[in-house]
Motif scaffolding. Structure first.
Motif, PDB file in Angstrom:
ATOM      1  N   LEU A 218       5.423  16.767   4.959  1.00 48.96           N
ATOM      2  CA  LEU A 218       4.312  16.414   3.551  1.00 48.96           C
ATOM      3  C   LEU A 218       5.077  16.101   2.395  1.00 48.96           C
ATOM      4  O   LEU A 218       6.046  16.271   2.432  1.00 48.96           O
ATOM      5  CB  LEU A 218       4.022  18.013   3.603  1.00 48.96           C
ATOM      6  N   GLY A 219       4.095  15.020   2.123  1.00 49.75           N
ATOM      7  CA  GLY A 219       4.404  14.856   0.426  1.00 49.75           C
ATOM      8  C   GLY A 219       5.352  13.355   0.406  1.00 49.75           C
ATOM      9  O   GLY A 219       5.833  12.869  -0.541  1.00 49.75           O
ATOM     10  N   GLN A 220       5.495  13.443   1.363  1.00 47.30           N
ATOM     11  CA  GLN A 220       6.743  11.592   1.679  1.00 47.30           C
ATOM     12  C   GLN A 220       6.094  10.521   1.194  1.00 47.30           C
ATOM     13  O   GLN A 220       4.644  10.512   1.544  1.00 47.30           O
ATOM     14  CB  GLN A 220       7.027  11.735   2.652  1.00 47.30           C
ATOM     15  N   GLU A 221       6.092  10.151   0.697  1.00 50.23           N
ATOM     16  CA  GLU A 221       5.886   8.770   0.160  1.00 50.23           C
ATOM     17  C   GLU A 221       6.251   7.527   1.519  1.00 50.23           C
ATOM     18  O   GLU A 221       7.450   6.909   1.285  1.00 50.23           O
ATOM     19  CB  GLU A 221       6.637   7.859  -0.854  1.00 50.23           C
ATOM     20  N   ILE A 222       4.831   7.025   1.913  1.00 53.47           N
ATOM     21  CA  ILE A 222       4.447   5.872   2.857  1.00 53.47           C
ATOM     22  C   ILE A 222       4.996   4.585   1.852  1.00 53.47           C
ATOM     23  O   ILE A 222       3.379   4.278   1.663  1.00 53.47           O
ATOM     24  CB  ILE A 222       3.989   6.435   4.506  1.00 53.47           C
ATOM     25  N   ARG A 223       5.636   3.662   2.033  1.00 60.10           N
ATOM     26  CA  ARG A 223       5.298   2.101   1.444  1.00 60.10           C
ATOM     27  C   ARG A 223       4.553   1.580   2.680  1.00 60.10           C
ATOM     28  O   ARG A 223       5.744   1.118   3.964  1.00 60.10           O
ATOM     29  CB  ARG A 223       6.317   1.619   0.322  1.00 60.10           C
TER      30      ARG A 223
ATOM     31  N   SER B  10      -6.826   7.524   6.302  1.00 63.52           N
ATOM     32  CA  SER B  10      -8.411   7.196   5.758  1.00 63.52           C
ATOM     33  C   SER B  10      -8.216   7.809   4.275  1.00 63.52           C
ATOM     34  O   SER B  10      -9.033   6.742   3.667  1.00 63.52           O
ATOM     35  CB  SER B  10      -9.210   8.677   6.484  1.00 63.52           C
ATOM     36  N   GLU B  11      -7.334   7.700   3.789  1.00 60.31           N
ATOM     37  CA  GLU B  11      -7.219   7.423   2.382  1.00 60.31           C
ATOM     38  C   GLU B  11      -5.134   6.554   1.878  1.00 60.31           C
ATOM     39  O   GLU B  11      -5.056   7.442   2.153  1.00 60.31           O
ATOM     40  CB  GLU B  11      -7.018   8.644   0.789  1.00 60.31           C
TER      41      GLU B  11
ATOM     42  N   ILE C  94       0.744  -1.393  -0.315  1.00 57.23           N
ATOM     43  CA  ILE C  94      -0.015  -0.190   0.127  1.00 57.23           C
ATOM     44  C   ILE C  94       1.024   1.461  -0.114  1.00 57.23           C
ATOM     45  O   ILE C  94       2.283   1.107   0.751  1.00 57.23           O
ATOM     46  CB  ILE C  94      -0.865   0.413   1.833  1.00 57.23           C
ATOM     47  N   PHE C  95       0.932   2.578  -0.951  1.00 55.15           N
ATOM     48  CA  PHE C  95       1.755   2.965  -0.934  1.00 55.15           C
ATOM     49  C   PHE C  95       0.770   4.696  -0.075  1.00 55.15           C
ATOM     50  O   PHE C  95      -0.960   4.571  -0.404  1.00 55.15           O
ATOM     51  CB  PHE C  95       1.977   3.694  -2.563  1.00 55.15           C
ATOM     52  N   TRP C  96       0.927   5.734   0.174  1.00 55.27           N
ATOM     53  CA  TRP C  96       0.232   6.750   1.064  1.00 55.27           C
ATOM     54  C   TRP C  96       1.269   8.010   0.750  1.00 55.27           C
ATOM     55  O   TRP C  96       2.422   7.727   1.353  1.00 55.27           O
ATOM     56  CB  TRP C  96       0.300   5.999   2.193  1.00 55.27           C
ATOM     57  N   ASN C  97       0.912   9.335   0.166  1.00 59.91           N
ATOM     58  CA  ASN C  97       1.413  10.670   0.555  1.00 59.91           C
ATOM     59  C   ASN C  97       0.294  11.667   2.061  1.00 59.91           C
ATOM     60  O   ASN C  97      -0.356  11.043   1.712  1.00 59.91           O
ATOM     61  CB  ASN C  97       1.730  10.694  -1.085  1.00 59.91           C
ATOM     62  N   VAL C  98       2.238  12.047   2.440  1.00 58.06           N
ATOM     63  CA  VAL C  98       1.214  12.441   3.657  1.00 58.06           C
ATOM     64  C   VAL C  98       0.534  13.470   3.247  1.00 58.06           C
ATOM     65  O   VAL C  98       1.082  14.412   1.929  1.00 58.06           O
ATOM     66  CB  VAL C  98       2.683  12.733   3.737  1.00 58.06           C
ATOM     67  N   SER C  99      -0.160  14.045   3.960  1.00 61.13           N
ATOM     68  CA  SER C  99      -1.289  15.350   3.382  1.00 61.13           C
ATOM     69  C   SER C  99      -0.391  16.466   4.432  1.00 61.13           C
ATOM     70  O   SER C  99      -0.210  16.121   5.078  1.00 61.13           O
ATOM     71  CB  SER C  99      -2.887  14.901   3.561  1.00 61.13           C
ATOM     72  N   LEU C 100      -0.477  17.744   3.958  1.00 58.72           N
ATOM     73  CA  LEU C 100      -0.700  18.584   5.046  1.00 58.72           C
ATOM     74  C   LEU C 100      -1.228  18.445   6.703  1.00 58.72           C
ATOM     75  O   LEU C 100      -0.629  18.648   7.473  1.00 58.72           O
ATOM     76  CB  LEU C 100      -1.680  20.395   4.436  1.00 58.72           C
ATOM     77  N   GLU C 101      -2.070  17.896   7.055  1.00 61.47           N
ATOM     78  CA  GLU C 101      -2.811  17.876   7.826  1.00 61.47           C
ATOM     79  C   GLU C 101      -2.095  16.463   8.742  1.00 61.47           C
ATOM     80  O   GLU C 101      -2.075  16.890   9.826  1.00 61.47           O
ATOM     81  CB  GLU C 101      -4.375  17.003   7.929  1.00 61.47           C
ATOM     82  N   GLN C 102      -1.410  15.148   7.836  1.00 62.90           N
ATOM     83  CA  GLN C 102      -0.827  14.637   8.595  1.00 62.90           C
ATOM     84  C   GLN C 102       0.658  15.438   8.708  1.00 62.90           C
ATOM     85  O   GLN C 102       1.465  14.419   9.820  1.00 62.90           O
ATOM     86  CB  GLN C 102      -0.700  13.462   8.294  1.00 62.90           C
TER      87      GLN C 102
END
Length: 130
Positions: free
Chosen positions: A73-78, A28-29, A7-15
């Motif tokens: 912000l924007g980091q990719e989490i794998r 959540s996404e 699963i890939f997730w990009n860090v949002s401004l809120e996170q």
């Protein structure tokens, strides 16, 4: 699931600025090829997420980091969810105090100290086995 799900997730401004373990727990996404993987991630406890991070199953921009790592912000989490080990249950004879039983429901007066589900240190002799 025969192969690990990724699963890939990009860090949002809120996170941004939150700890990695807390960020994972509040996702959540994410981008996932498989809804099953998303459901598995959503069902994980914080302690299980911590173990996944510590074992290298979670990478931030390709690098293993500790649970306390502050997200940017924007980091990719794998996130690589391992293949779950099959759980094989064998029924065991057990004296149970059954208070009510019909086609759909069984009500059991569980004795104190009887473990309900198999888990670490309790692979046999649980209520589920009975």
């Amino acid at each position: 699931m025969d192969t690990p799900h990724v699963i890939f997730w990009n860090v949002s401004l809120e996170q941004a600025g939150t700890r990695l373990d807390r960020g994972l727990a509040s996702l959540s996404e994410v981008s996932s090829k498989n809804f099953e993987a998303w459901e598995l991630l959503q069902g994980m406890s914080r302690s299980r997420l911590k173990k996944l991070i510590e074992s290298g199953g979670v990478l931030v921009d390709g690098q293993a980091v500790p649970c306390s790592y502050k997200l940017q912000l924007g980091q990719e989490i794998r996130i690589t969810l391992p293949v779950p080990e099959p759980l094989e249950l064998t029924a065991e004879p057990m004296p149970l105090d059954i208070l009510f039983e019909d086609e759909d429901v069984v009500v059991v007066n569980k004795p104190a100290g009887l473990v309900v589900h198999p888990g670490a240190g309790h692979s046999r002799g649980t209520l589920v086995h009975g």
